[in-house]
Design a protein around this motif. Structure first.
Motif: not given
Length: 231
Positions: A7, A194-196, A198, A221, A223
């Motif tokens: 990203c 965790g996604a939150s 990032v 990232a 995953i």
């Protein structure tokens, strides 16, 4: 299975990578899988280095078998490959895949560095920062004679400088290493999040880059995914 997604500062870009090599498949049998990755729309291939395959051999094969893929290490240790060897490794991969290679470096862990490789795990943040500085200088200027905080290099000359030096990313999770990734390198490799988490972690990298006058950092990232409907 693992995937790596990349990203930028304000948006997720359409880049999706896979992690190689596949377990239980010998390296010489990876050609068909790499071609399938390309056909499925994957853009990147990344490798790590702990106790499986080394990070470079799978990428060298991919450079020949799947020239459409961007290649990168995520990550190699700033301790277990000596600075000059790491610079030569980066230069060789960049020469094999011009404009398609990214060097990711990180401190790794005491288990891997000391327990498995018998190298002292000391001042990991400073060591990684110094390795980034040295490798960048070697790739861009060729000759290096410099005393850093954690090691010294005298009279090194990189004989094969790539026409397109790779970007250098730092594997980071905690604030000090995240700051190194933003202020000293070209971005960060993120994992164990965790996604939150990032957005909070990414902000540290971006703030460090902005404070140092560097461009918006790349963020890659790692995953973990399970390709199954059996939760």
């Amino acid at each position: 299975m693992s995937t790596l997604t990349e990203c930028e500062a304000s948006r997720v870009t359409p880049r999706l990578g896979a992690v190689a090599p596949l377990r239980y498949i010998p390296l010489h049998a990876h050609r068909d899988w790499l071609r399938e990755l390309v056909d499925c729309g994957y853009t990147d291939l990344w490798t790590g280095e702990s106790a499986d395959a080394d990070a470079v051999t799978p990428l060298a094969l991919a450079a020949a078998w799947a020239p459409e893929l961007h290649l990168g290490t995520a990550v190699v240790s700033s301790f277990t490959r000596p600075p000059a060897v790491l610079a030569m490794t980066a230069a060789s991969m960049a020469d094999a895949a011009p404009g398609r290679f990214t060097l990711g470096v990180g401190a790794s862990s005491p288990t891997i560095v000391t327990g498995w490789n018998s190298v002292a795990y000391e001042r990991p943040v400073e060591r990684t920062r110094d390795v980034v500085h040295f490798v960048r200088t070697a790739l861009h200027e060729g000759r290096v004679s410099q005393r850093y905080d954690t090691f010294a290099v005298e009279g090194f000359h990189l004989g094969r400088r790539p026409s397109q030096p790779p970007q250098i990313l730092v594997g980071a999770l905690r604030p000090r290493m995240l700051a190194v990734a933003g202020a000293e390198a070209d971005g960060a490799v993120l994992t164990c999040l965790g996604a939150s988490d990032v957005p909070t972690v990414a902000a540290v990298v971006r703030d460090a880059a902005a404070s140092s006058g560097r461009p918006d950092p790349r963020l890659v990232a790692w995953i973990m995914v399970c390709p199954s409907d059996d939760a």
